[in-house]
Design a protein around this motif. Structure first.
Motif, PDB file in Angstrom:
ATOM      1  N   GLN A 194       0.829  -1.193   0.000  1.00 35.68           N
ATOM      2  CA  GLN A 194       0.000   0.000   0.000  1.00 35.68           C
ATOM      3  C   GLN A 194       0.869   1.251   0.000  1.00 35.68           C
ATOM      4  OE1 GLN A 194      -3.204  -0.008   2.958  1.00 35.68           O
ATOM      5  NE2 GLN A 194      -3.002  -2.237   3.132  1.00 35.68           N
ATOM      6  N   VAL A 195       1.952   1.203   0.770  1.00 32.02           N
ATOM      7  CA  VAL A 195       2.865   2.348   0.818  1.00 32.02           C
ATOM      8  C   VAL A 195       3.513   2.566  -0.543  1.00 32.02           C
ATOM      9  CG1 VAL A 195       5.005   3.235   1.833  1.00 32.02           C
ATOM     10  CG2 VAL A 195       3.306   2.103   3.286  1.00 32.02           C
ATOM     11  N   VAL A 196       3.958   1.474  -1.170  1.00 29.28           N
ATOM     12  CA  VAL A 196       4.597   1.576  -2.487  1.00 29.28           C
ATOM     13  C   VAL A 196       3.634   2.182  -3.506  1.00 29.28           C
ATOM     14  CG1 VAL A 196       5.441   0.217  -4.448  1.00 29.28           C
ATOM     15  CG2 VAL A 196       6.288  -0.253  -2.150  1.00 29.28           C
TER      16      VAL A 196
ATOM     17  N   LEU B 226       7.471  10.882   4.783  1.00 30.23           N
ATOM     18  CA  LEU B 226       6.928   9.863   5.688  1.00 30.23           C
ATOM     19  C   LEU B 226       5.637  10.360   6.313  1.00 30.23           C
ATOM     20  CD1 LEU B 226       7.126   7.272   7.443  1.00 30.23           C
ATOM     21  CD2 LEU B 226       8.568   8.577   9.014  1.00 30.23           C
ATOM     22  N   GLN B 227       5.622  11.604   6.774  1.00 33.36           N
ATOM     23  CA  GLN B 227       4.448  12.167   7.420  1.00 33.36           C
ATOM     24  C   GLN B 227       3.263  12.236   6.458  1.00 33.36           C
ATOM     25  OE1 GLN B 227       3.986  12.934  10.628  1.00 33.36           O
ATOM     26  NE2 GLN B 227       1.849  13.471  10.177  1.00 33.36           N
ATOM     27  N   GLN B 228       3.507  12.685   5.228  1.00 33.15           N
ATOM     28  CA  GLN B 228       2.440  12.771   4.233  1.00 33.15           C
ATOM     29  C   GLN B 228       1.867  11.392   3.916  1.00 33.15           C
ATOM     30  OE1 GLN B 228       4.803  14.749   1.249  1.00 33.15           O
ATOM     31  NE2 GLN B 228       3.754  16.709   1.557  1.00 33.15           N
ATOM     32  N   THR B 229       2.735  10.399   3.843  1.00 27.82           N
ATOM     33  CA  THR B 229       2.294   9.040   3.543  1.00 27.82           C
ATOM     34  C   THR B 229       1.462   8.476   4.689  1.00 27.82           C
ATOM     35  OG1 THR B 229       4.268   8.669   2.198  1.00 27.82           O
ATOM     36  CG2 THR B 229       3.083   6.718   2.958  1.00 27.82           C
TER      37      THR B 229
ATOM     38  N   LEU C  34       3.165   3.715  11.176  1.00 27.40           N
ATOM     39  CA  LEU C  34       3.565   3.322   9.825  1.00 27.40           C
ATOM     40  C   LEU C  34       4.940   2.651   9.857  1.00 27.40           C
ATOM     41  CD1 LEU C  34       3.121   5.175   6.501  1.00 27.40           C
ATOM     42  CD2 LEU C  34       5.415   4.467   7.159  1.00 27.40           C
ATOM     43  N   GLN C  35       5.865   3.265  10.566  1.00 30.95           N
ATOM     44  CA  GLN C  35       7.215   2.697  10.656  1.00 30.95           C
ATOM     45  C   GLN C  35       7.195   1.332  11.340  1.00 30.95           C
ATOM     46  OE1 GLN C  35       8.851   6.248  12.600  1.00 30.95           O
ATOM     47  NE2 GLN C  35      10.310   6.440  10.913  1.00 30.95           N
ATOM     48  N   HIS C  36       6.360   1.208  12.378  1.00 25.40           N
ATOM     49  CA  HIS C  36       6.274  -0.057  13.105  1.00 25.40           C
ATOM     50  C   HIS C  36       5.701  -1.155  12.214  1.00 25.40           C
ATOM     51  CE1 HIS C  36       5.747  -2.861  16.419  1.00 25.40           C
ATOM     52  NE2 HIS C  36       4.477  -3.014  16.060  1.00 25.40           N
ATOM     53  N   ARG C  37       4.656  -0.845  11.444  1.00 28.15           N
ATOM     54  CA  ARG C  37       4.043  -1.853  10.577  1.00 28.15           C
ATOM     55  C   ARG C  37       4.993  -2.273   9.462  1.00 28.15           C
ATOM     56  NH1 ARG C  37      -2.061  -0.493   8.957  1.00 28.15           N
ATOM     57  NH2 ARG C  37      -1.813  -2.607   8.116  1.00 28.15           N
ATOM     58  N   LEU C  38       5.758  -1.340   8.942  1.00 26.27           N
ATOM     59  CA  LEU C  38       6.737  -1.687   7.905  1.00 26.27           C
ATOM     60  C   LEU C  38       7.858  -2.535   8.489  1.00 26.27           C
ATOM     61  CD1 LEU C  38       7.043   1.621   5.847  1.00 26.27           C
ATOM     62  CD2 LEU C  38       5.747  -0.446   5.290  1.00 26.27           C
TER      63      LEU C  38
ATOM     64  N   TYR D  50      10.316   2.799   5.446  1.00 22.45           N
ATOM     65  CA  TYR D  50       9.867   3.788   4.467  1.00 22.45           C
ATOM     66  C   TYR D  50      11.012   4.185   3.544  1.00 22.45           C
ATOM     67  CZ  TYR D  50       7.702   7.823   2.345  1.00 22.45           C
ATOM     68  OH  TYR D  50       7.190   8.706   1.418  1.00 22.45           O
ATOM     69  N   ASN D  51      12.202   4.316   4.091  1.00 19.35           N
ATOM     70  CA  ASN D  51      13.346   4.689   3.268  1.00 19.35           C
ATOM     71  C   ASN D  51      13.631   3.621   2.209  1.00 19.35           C
ATOM     72  OD1 ASN D  51      13.769   7.111   4.574  1.00 19.35           O
ATOM     73  ND2 ASN D  51      15.303   6.292   5.987  1.00 19.35           N
ATOM     74  N   GLU D  52      13.541   2.342   2.591  1.00 23.09           N
ATOM     75  CA  GLU D  52      13.792   1.266   1.636  1.00 23.09           C
ATOM     76  C   GLU D  52      12.734   1.254   0.533  1.00 23.09           C
ATOM     77  OE1 GLU D  52      13.974  -2.366   3.782  1.00 23.09           O
ATOM     78  OE2 GLU D  52      15.928  -1.950   4.689  1.00 23.09           O
TER      79      GLU D  52
END
Length: 363
Positions: A259-261, A275-278, A289-293, A300-302
């Motif tokens: 979903q992020v991609v 990251l915040q906008q996403t 978001l970071q925890h789920r990834l 998010y960076n990857e």
């Protein structure tokens, strides 16, 4: 996905198994083929395993990952073959992967086929995925369960064996493995009695090391750039469209990272989302978001780097775009920043990649 060559790391930590988001019923076909190959009756097996054989007639059917693993274990018991998963991998064919298999067949290189698997694997199984990188002269490719979990020995050996077989079929040559390691313990006797390892040597060309911290196949990085003999750009385009449609239909049960991609791709080239906008767009906080990834073994960076890399490669294959224009379209501060990032991703500069692509007919 970081493109770099020589080990297949198949992670299988923790106690959970493949999640219940679903596995295409086509993943059961290799089990049935293996049973037939042994001269046994599939209907009797279905009765033995308490499996509804009618599901095999429904191409849209999906079962849970736990059910697939249970069937593998029961098949091992039914056939009295302690190497059932390993041997099943040798009967895996592209057709068993459905449209994903055909996308892989018509990709340009082994690396492209693996990238296609990474993009579309949810079509056949939402419970695991691939990631890889290059370290020195080796390619490190890891396959991990989602959510993190420990897979059965038969499941891991099936995955490793089938992937190795398909990669060799794609390049029409035997890929020589430098090393094979598994996290699970060896079957009784292996280690002390080399003859007991013959089934593994027949599949991988060498005896694995067991009880490791990761499940690994190791091969030369050059294999990632090996051209695929079946490659057909026209058919690739057709099958990719079909794969995208299948992905869209499965989107509600897909991975959060996917979903992020998709969100990042929708934003490009208008702007490169933060990251915040996403997080806001997906209705969550940056921390969540970071925890789920992280649970899906990524960040998010990857993912943002993955999107930029995929778009960059697509642009570089089109001669009408200059490196500067591509850097601008991908929202880099300056061309030198793009060149530095691209070399980090691929090991070559954008100009070198474009030149190599033209020489090998990939442009």
């Amino acid at each position: 996905m970081i493109y770099r060559a020589g080990k297949l790391l198949i992670y299988a930590k923790g106690e959970q198994r493949l999640n219940s988001q679903g596995v295409a019923v086509s993943m059961v076909y290799p089990i049935m083929k293996t049973i037939v190959h042994k001269g046994l009756d599939t209907e009797q097996f279905c009765t033995y395993a308490s499996f509804d054989a009618r599901l095999l007639q429904d191409v849209e059917a999906r079962i849970t990952g736990e059910e697939l693993e249970r069937l593998l274990i029961r098949a091992s018991q039914y056939t009295q073959d302690d190497y059932f998963g390993l041997r099943q991998g040798q009967l895996m064919d592209f057709a068993d992967l459905g449209v994903l298999g055909y996308v892989m067949m018509h990709s340009r290189t082994i690396g492209d086929a693996l990238a296609a698997y990474q993009r579309y694997n949810v079509i056949v199984c939402s419970g695991f995925n691939l990631a890889w990188e290059v370290q020195g002269e080796e390619a490190i490719l890891r396959m991990y369960a989602q959510p993190p979990g420990r897979l059965s020995r038969h499941c891991v050996e099936d995955m490793a064996g089938s992937l190795f077989r398909l990669m060799s079929k794609l390049s029409n040559r035997l890929i020589v493995l430098r090393d094979v390691r598994f996290t699970h313990d060896a079957p009784a006797g292996i280690g002390s009695y080399p003859a007991d390892a013959n089934p593994y040597r027949e599949v991988f060309g060498r005896t694995p090391r067991f009880g490791s911290d990761a499940d690994v196949l190791c091969f030369d990085k050059e294999e990632l750039d090996r051209p695929i003999m079946y490659s057909d750009a026209r058919l690739l385009s057709v099958f990719e469209e079909m794969a995208k449609e299948a992905m869209a239909e499965l989107a509600p049960a897909g991975l959060f990272s996917e979903q992020v991609v998709q969100w990042i791709k929708r934003c490009m080239p208008s702007y490169f989302p933060t990251l915040q906008q996403t997080a806001e767009a997906l209705g969550t906080s940056s921390r969540t978001l970071q925890h789920r990834l992280k649970e899906e073994h990524t960040s998010y960076n990857e993912l943002s780097a993955q999107v930029r890399k995929e778009l960059a490669i697509g642009y570089l294959r089109k001669r009408e775009y200059s490196v500067g224009e591509i850097a601008y379209a991908l929202h880099f501060s300056e061309p030198s920043a793009f060149q530095s990032a691209f070399k980090k991703w691929t090991g070559v500069t954008p100009g070198q990649y474009r030149a190599d692509a033209r020489q090998t007919g990939r442009s």
